[in-house]
Design a protein around this motif. Structure first.
Motif, short mmCIF file in Angstrom:
data_model
loop_
_atom_site.label_atom_id
_atom_site.label_comp_id
_atom_site.label_asym_id
_atom_site.label_seq_id
_atom_site.Cartn_x
_atom_site.Cartn_y
_atom_site.Cartn_z
N GLU A 182 22.63 -1.21 39.62
CA GLU A 182 23.99 -0.67 39.53
C GLU A 182 24.72 -0.93 40.84
OE1 GLU A 182 24.23 3.36 38.19
OE2 GLU A 182 22.48 3.11 36.88
N PHE A 183 26.02 -1.17 40.75
CA PHE A 183 26.83 -1.46 41.93
C PHE A 183 26.74 -0.33 42.96
CE2 PHE A 183 30.79 -1.24 44.37
CZ PHE A 183 30.85 -2.52 44.89
N VAL A 184 26.45 -0.72 44.19
CA VAL A 184 26.39 0.24 45.29
C VAL A 184 27.45 -0.11 46.32
CG1 VAL A 184 24.96 1.10 47.18
CG2 VAL A 184 23.93 0.64 44.96
N SER A 185 27.59 -1.40 46.62
CA SER A 185 28.51 -1.83 47.67
C SER A 185 28.72 -3.33 47.58
CB SER A 185 27.91 -1.48 49.03
OG SER A 185 28.65 -2.06 50.07
N ASP A 186 29.82 -3.78 48.14
CA ASP A 186 30.06 -5.22 48.21
C ASP A 186 29.70 -5.76 49.60
OD1 ASP A 186 32.11 -4.12 49.65
OD2 ASP A 186 33.71 -5.23 48.66
N LEU A 187 28.97 -4.95 50.38
CA LEU A 187 28.53 -5.37 51.71
C LEU A 187 27.16 -6.02 51.61
CD1 LEU A 187 29.53 -2.19 53.77
CD2 LEU A 187 30.84 -4.31 53.46
N ALA A 188 26.86 -6.89 52.56
CA ALA A 188 25.58 -7.58 52.58
C ALA A 188 24.91 -7.38 53.94
CB ALA A 188 25.79 -9.08 52.34
N VAL A 189 23.60 -7.41 53.94
CA VAL A 189 22.84 -7.35 55.20
C VAL A 189 22.73 -8.78 55.72
CG1 VAL A 189 20.62 -6.81 56.25
CG2 VAL A 189 21.55 -5.33 54.47
N GLN A 196 12.45 4.77 56.43
CA GLN A 196 11.84 6.00 56.96
C GLN A 196 12.82 6.75 57.84
OE1 GLN A 196 7.23 4.38 57.01
NE2 GLN A 196 8.13 4.92 58.93
N MET A 197 13.61 6.02 58.63
CA MET A 197 14.62 6.66 59.48
C MET A 197 15.68 7.34 58.62
SD MET A 197 14.94 3.65 62.37
CE MET A 197 16.21 4.40 63.37
N MET A 198 16.10 6.67 57.55
CA MET A 198 17.10 7.25 56.65
C MET A 198 16.56 8.51 55.98
SD MET A 198 18.61 3.72 55.06
CE MET A 198 19.95 4.41 54.11
N ALA A 199 15.28 8.46 55.59
CA ALA A 199 14.66 9.62 54.94
C ALA A 199 14.62 10.83 55.88
CB ALA A 199 13.25 9.27 54.47
N LYS A 200 14.65 10.57 57.19
CA LYS A 200 14.65 11.65 58.18
C LYS A 200 16.07 12.08 58.54
CE LYS A 200 10.16 10.50 60.07
NZ LYS A 200 9.40 9.96 61.20
N GLY A 201 17.07 11.56 57.82
CA GLY A 201 18.44 11.99 58.01
C GLY A 201 19.24 11.21 59.04
N MET A 202 18.69 10.13 59.54
CA MET A 202 19.44 9.34 60.54
C MET A 202 20.55 8.57 59.85
SD MET A 202 16.40 8.15 63.01
CE MET A 202 15.23 9.36 63.55
N LYS A 203 21.69 8.49 60.52
CA LYS A 203 22.85 7.85 59.94
C LYS A 203 22.91 6.38 60.33
CE LYS A 203 25.70 11.97 59.86
NZ LYS A 203 26.94 12.59 60.27
N PHE A 204 23.33 5.58 59.38
CA PHE A 204 23.55 4.16 59.60
C PHE A 204 24.98 3.84 59.22
CE2 PHE A 204 19.06 4.45 59.57
CZ PHE A 204 18.62 3.42 60.39
N VAL A 205 25.68 3.15 60.08
CA VAL A 205 27.07 2.81 59.83
C VAL A 205 27.16 1.28 59.75
CG1 VAL A 205 29.42 2.91 60.74
CG2 VAL A 205 27.84 4.83 61.12
#
Length: 181
Positions: free
Chosen positions: A4-11, A49-58
């Motif tokens: 399902e669509f999440v974002s139009d951004l790419a890594v 794992q960092m995200m699961a611990k609540g760290m933010k990614f921008v």
């Protein structure tokens, strides 16, 4: 890749971490727990794992992506970066450059222990450490370290480390330890 669509951004594989020690700890956990995907350890597992611990990614935004997978684009990217750095007032020419009857036309990057004899270098040239350039004109080119160039008129050239070039070619791409005479 979500169904399902999440974002139009790419890594694109460029990350910035304020505290790299946190990432290092999470990656150590990936290693310790032998978490393997696709036959190899993945940075994404540490990030998850960092995200699961609540760290933010921008997400960052890239206005332009220049793929340096070929000579022409790599030389163009080098020229543009030199222009940016020059306009920002960066000092791009090492103080130890030995210059005899030579002219440097900015923007240029010139590394340590470079010798210029009867040469015109620039605009848009990067010369790595230890280069020797004699009886040569170079513009719009990227030259790695410890390269010897003489009797040349180079434009849109890319030369690898420890190469030796003597000749009258204009658009070249030679790799590390190559010799053209």
């Amino acid at each position: 890749k979500p169904k399902e669509f999440v974002s139009d951004l790419a890594v694109i594989g460029i990350y910035y971490f304020k505290d790299v020690a946190v990432l290092k700890n999470e990656l150590q956990s990936v290693l310790d727990n032998n978490i393997i995907h696709g036959g190899e350890y993945q940075i994404n597992d540490g990030i998850k794992q960092m995200m699961a611990k609540g760290m933010k990614f921008v997400p960052g935004k890239v206005d332009e992506w220049m793929d340096c997978g070929n000579k022409d684009v790599t030389v163009e990217t080098n020229s543009r970066m030199l222009g940016f750095l020059h306009n920002d007032g960066e000092h791009l020419i090492d103080y130890d450059v030995k210059s005899e009857n030579s002219n440097i036309i900015p923007p240029c990057y010139i590394g340590k222990n470079v010798v210029l004899i009867n040469a015109t270098v620039g605009p848009n040239v990067s010369l790595g450490d230890g280069c020797h350039v004699q009886n040569t004109e170079i513009k719009n080119s990227l030259v790695q370290t410890h390269v010897h160039i003489k009797n040349a008129h180079l434009d849109n050239a890319m030369i690898g480390n420890h190469a030796s070039f003597d000749g009258d070619f204009t658009s070249i791409s030679i790799g590390d330890y190559s010799v053209l005479e």
